[in-house]
Design an enzyme around this catalytic site. Structure first.
Site, mmCIF file in Angstrom:
data_model
loop_
_atom_site.group_PDB
_atom_site.id
_atom_site.type_symbol
_atom_site.label_atom_id
_atom_site.label_comp_id
_atom_site.label_asym_id
_atom_site.label_seq_id
_atom_site.Cartn_x
_atom_site.Cartn_y
_atom_site.Cartn_z
ATOM 1 N N PHE A 475 33.012 41.056 47.251
ATOM 2 C CA PHE A 475 31.939 40.068 47.345
ATOM 3 C C PHE A 475 31.460 39.722 45.928
ATOM 4 O O PHE A 475 31.254 40.617 45.099
ATOM 5 C CB PHE A 475 30.768 40.632 48.137
ATOM 6 C CG PHE A 475 30.917 40.501 49.632
ATOM 7 C CD1 PHE A 475 32.153 40.228 50.204
ATOM 8 C CD2 PHE A 475 29.832 40.667 50.477
ATOM 9 C CE1 PHE A 475 32.298 40.116 51.583
ATOM 10 C CE2 PHE A 475 29.964 40.551 51.846
ATOM 11 C CZ PHE A 475 31.201 40.275 52.401
ATOM 12 N N LYS A 476 31.316 38.438 45.662
ATOM 13 C CA LYS A 476 30.748 37.996 44.382
ATOM 14 C C LYS A 476 29.268 37.690 44.611
ATOM 15 O O LYS A 476 28.890 36.596 45.026
ATOM 16 C CB LYS A 476 31.473 36.770 43.840
ATOM 17 C CG LYS A 476 31.097 36.432 42.403
ATOM 18 C CD LYS A 476 31.866 35.246 41.892
ATOM 19 C CE LYS A 476 31.641 35.080 40.393
ATOM 20 N NZ LYS A 476 30.220 35.044 40.022
#
Length: 907
Positions: A475-476
């Site tokens: 996840f960014k």
């Protein structure tokens, strides 16, 4: 009842006044007309620079005595006292010792040497000057000691030799040892600031990167041979800084301080100074004009004070004192330091000294150039009695370039791990390039430059790039990247992605970090994302919530925005560097040696996959968007030692890349050196014969590699974004008449430091943001604190447009757009894809202000050109576009036709 003025007149004592008839007034006019007009005040009229400087010195002496007699003075104004930023013990001792040496020279010559805290003690009666200009001497009786006349003649002879030094020649043809006789002519044997200025002038006079590097190489070699003690200070001054980025290096000098110092030291009036600024726009050019050219009308040729020829060490020490000065009376103290620097400077020294004071040197020598110059200089020269010798340089061009490249790679590698010249330059002086890897590795509480990820347009492109490789999707998170340092004593330091110290911003993380260590963990360096969360539910909050947190000196008990650290990498553990280990191994160490704490410290959510797991990756990407993330980061898990054969689709893509236009290396910003191509992470991924280079899973500081890929929700064929800097604006019309609209945006050229205009934007702004923008970029001349706008174009702005107001480069905006077009109006990336046209954006739209990025991190012309090449390779064909749209202008539904016409006309 009498008016107040009449009451005051009645109560005032009666004085005899001259009868003011018509003859009286006309007589005054005739008398004024008969006198020559001057732009200077009466303080300096009829005085030479020598006499005026001495007059100022006497005034400063009285002021210092008065300040010294007062019990309460400005706090934190000395280097050895209590201060906001502590110097290293060696640096403080060096400055203190230098001040003692200056005071000894003071007693010997009757004047002050350098820039110590004590006042200049000028004798009450000085012998008269004989002669003018550089040959002026003091008429003192001859003595067996070295006289002032000898010192002045020596300084003049040194100035002439320095002004003729051919720094811009081939380093292999330049011999610094032939200038060894200059040392005896320098005050205290220290290199004068004029030596540095000579290099600045030569660098500023060319756009050739080769000549710029050669000039800096020869400057550094001269200092290595003649005055190695001044080398470190010269490096900091050349890189337009006074210390590493993780220390407080702000000088805190407003425009008013420099303006007052200029008016006092040059004698020019504030009105005349303002006219000069309206004419030139650059503070350095204004100072040069005010101090050198204008005073020649009524004064003799400038002559420097005998004992105060500014040395490089003295200039750097004074600037350091300015940065350390704080507390009550600090502004007055800073102004006095600035005045003394300007008084002692002469000629071109004034121009570059003023630019240094505003921390915008603007000579086109960026930090990468300095690293290249340092590495080459220490291959060619070594200090006397250093205990090491320079290696043999091959005579053939290929061998010589290979030797240079190896040295540059070693220095850049060390600087990425320890970005502090205070550590690197002294180590090179002691042992050359060969000792860097042993002495300048990673260290706790010294941040390393972060590794960066490359952009992919969509998931399909990412899967093609990593075909056949195992990778991890993460996840960014939409937060602030943080580098966490913790030593064996539990001391914690937190650094931002551009290496700024932000420990005081997160006291809750400082309190948390020692608790996450396992039993075997003593010291570590970890990387993660700081994200605002709801402390009750654990839900992720948007970045704007985190941006609302105080920037520094946050009190633990007053925290209103709670954060969680999502850890994703471990680079250092118990004294061992982990950078060379593959990502899978680093991640396993992190998860096994540290303890998660719910809603405060947890691992980033990840998925291990291959290019065959298309559905899993797509579903993971969708879940990241649902969790309010920007997208995903994709990282190669393991090193691949064998090259892999390309599929037919990859083979075709490789052929397209080979046919892509490349820079020819002409004109401004065009072309890249081999070193820069390596720094860009090896964009030429494919090798000949349909083979692909192996992607390493190691951590490479300060590099953007395709072993890390970003896939964001707005990275698709029609929604690329750029980080642009607002540099100017026009007055709005109709409903937007009280705001700025449109706004002129620019990319930043890191090679030259210039801002190249790319488009005008008037979409995506809310009424609230328009009002905030107008308040921040306020052009009301009655506002004394208005420092963000100017009527004059900056010398480092490249555009032919004429907006109503120019902005100071202070913000970075994220801009979305439809596509990129060639433009005859805008200069951005000119020469990279087309020799006669730049690039612009069609239908640009404001998304948000990037408060997490500095202007140094704005998009570059090369990045813009790369996006254009990718766009063209994707088969996007542009239809016939009206000229205004092709130049990047768009119209909101609320924008009137009149506003568009004003924007198009550029008036």
């Amino acid at each position: 009842m009498a008016s107040p003025s009449k009451r005051r007149k009645k109560s005032s004592p009666v004085t005899s006044q001259q009868s003011r008839n018509l003859d009286f007034f006309f007589g005054k006019q005739r008398q004024a007309a008969a006198q020559p007009k001057a732009v200077f005040d009466g303080a300096s009229e009829g005085l030479t620079d020598e006499e005026y400087a001495r007059k100022l010195a006497e005034q400063w002496a009285k002021e210092d005595e008065t300040r010294g007699s007062n019990a309460g003075g400005p706090s934190n104004t000395t280097v050895t006292g209590v201060k906001k930023r502590k110097l290293s013990s060696s640096k403080a001792t060096e400055i203190s010792g230098m001040e003692q040496q200056q005071q000894q020279q003071l007693s010997a010559t009757g004047g002050e040497v350098g820039y110590g805290q004590k006042a200049r003690e000028i004798p009450p009666s000085l012998p008269p000057l004989v002669g003018t200009g550089k040959q002026a001497v003091l008429s003192v009786p001859p003595t067996p000691k070295k006289t002032a006349a000898v010192l002045l003649d020596a300084a003049s002879e040194s100035d002439i030799l320095i002004e003729e030094m051919p720094f811009d020649t081939d380093p292999l043809q330049f011999d610094p040892d032939i200038y060894g006789s200059l040392v005896a002519k320098w005050p205290n044997g220290k290199a004068p600031y004029g030596l540095l200025t000579r290099a600045f002038v030569l660098v500023n006079s060319t756009r050739s990167r080769i000549r710029i590097v050669d000039t800096l190489v020869n400057l550094i070699r001269t200092l290595i041979r003649l005055d190695p003690d001044s080398l470190l200070d010269a490096v900091w001054l050349t890189t337009n800084d006074i210390g590493p980025s993780y220390e407080t290096n702000e000088l805190g000098l407003g425009g008013s301080i420099i303006s007052k110092a200029l008016t006092k030291t040059s004698g020019i009036t504030p009105a005349a100074l303002k006219k000069l600024y309206n004419k030139h726009g650059d503070p350095g050019d204004v100072a040069f004009e005010a101090k050198v050219k204008q005073r020649v009308l009524i004064m003799k040729k400038p002559t420097p004070l005998i004992a105060n020829c500014p040395a490089i060490k003295n200039v750097y020490a004074t600037i350091t004192k300015i940065a350390l000065t704080s507390g009550k009376g600090s502004q007055e103290s800073k102004q006095r330091h600035v005045e003394r620097l300007l008084v002692d400077a002469k000629g071109e020294e004034i121009r570059y000294l003023t630019r240094t004071l505003i921390q915008h040197l603007r000579i086109g020598a960026v930090k990468t150039t300095m690293l290249i110059a340092l590495s080459r200089a220490f291959l060619l020269s070594a200090p006397d009695d250093a205990g090491w010798k320079c290696p043999e340089i091959p005579e053939d061009k290929e061998g010589r370039q290979e030797a240079f490249s190896k040295a540059e790679e070693v220095l850049k590698r060390c600087f990425a791990r320890r970005p502090n010249y205070n550590d690197i330059v002294p180590a090179m002086v002691r042992g050359g390039i060969g000792v860097l890897q042993a002495e300048c590795g990673m260290a706790i509480h010294v941040p390393l430059k972060p590794m960066l990820g490359s952009i992919t347009r969509d998931l399909a492109e990412m899967l093609v790039k990593l075909q056949g490789r195992a990778f991890s999707c993460e996840f960014k998170y939409d937060g602030q990247r943080a580098q966490i340092h913790c030593d064996s004593d539990g001391k914690v330091s937190i650094f931002s992605r551009h290496l700024e110290l932000m420990t005081s911003k997160y006291p809750d993380l400082v309190e948390l970090v020692p608790k996450i260590r396992g039993d075997e963990v003593q010291s570590f360096i970890m990387e993660g994302e700081v994200v605002a969360i709801d402390s009750q539910t654990g839900n992720i909050q948007p970045f704007q919530t985190l941006a609302g947190r105080e920037k520094k000196n946050v009190e633990f008990g007053s925290i209103s925005v709670h954060v969680c650290l999502f850890a994703f990498d471990l680079m250092y553990l118990n004294g061992d560097e982990l950078l060379s280990k593959p990502f899978r191994e680093r991640r396993e160490l992190m998860k096994s040696m540290f303890v998660e704490i719910p809603r405060r410290f947890i691992w980033v959510k990840s998925l291990d996959a291959t290019s065959a797991d298309v559905d899993l990756v797509r579903e993971f990407f969708r879940s990241s968007l649902e969790a309010r993330c920007e997208g995903i980061m994709v990282k190669v898990l393991d090193n691949s030692n064998a090259s892999q054969t390309l599929s037919p689709e990859e083979e075709e893509e490789s052929m397209k890349e080979e046919r892509a236009p490349v820079s020819k290396g002409k004109g401004k910003g065009k072309g890249k050196s081999k070193e820069n191509e390596k720094e860009d992470g090896g964009k030429n991924e494919k090798e000949k014969g349909g083979r692909r280079k192996a992607l390493l899973a190691t951590y490479e500081p300060d590099k953007r590699l395709e072993s890390w890929l970003k896939v964001k929700k707005d990275y698709d064929s029609a929604a690329d974004t750029l980080d642009l800097v607002p540099i100017a604006a026009w007055h709005g019309s109709g409903r937007k008449s009280k705001w700025w609209s449109p706004i002129l945006l620019a990319v930043r050229n890191p090679d030259t430091g210039t801002f190249e205009a790319v488009c005008k934007c008037m979409s995506g702004f809310t009424d609230k943001y328009y009002a905030e923008m107008k308040e921040f970029y306020n052009d009301d001349e009655s506002e004394e604190n208005n420092i963000n706008t100017s009527k004059n174009k900056k010398a480092y702005y490249e555009t032919s447009l004429r907006p109503a107001v120019w902005f100071e480069p202070k913000e970075v905006w994220e801009i979305a757009f439809a596509d990129i077009t060639l433009s005859p109006t805008y200069s951005a990336a000119m020469g990279l894809v087309n020799e006669e046209r730049g690039l612009s954006l069609r239908f640009p739209r404001f998304l948000r202000k990037r408060s997490d990025k500095s202007i140094e991190e704005a998009s570059t012309p090369q990045f813009l050109a790369d996006l254009y090449v990718k766009q063209e390779q994707g088969g996007k064909k542009k239809a016939d576009i009206p000229e205004g749209e092709a130049d990047g202008d768009d119209v909101d539904a609320d924008d009137s036709q009149e506003e568009l016409e004003v924007a198009e006309a550029g008036v």
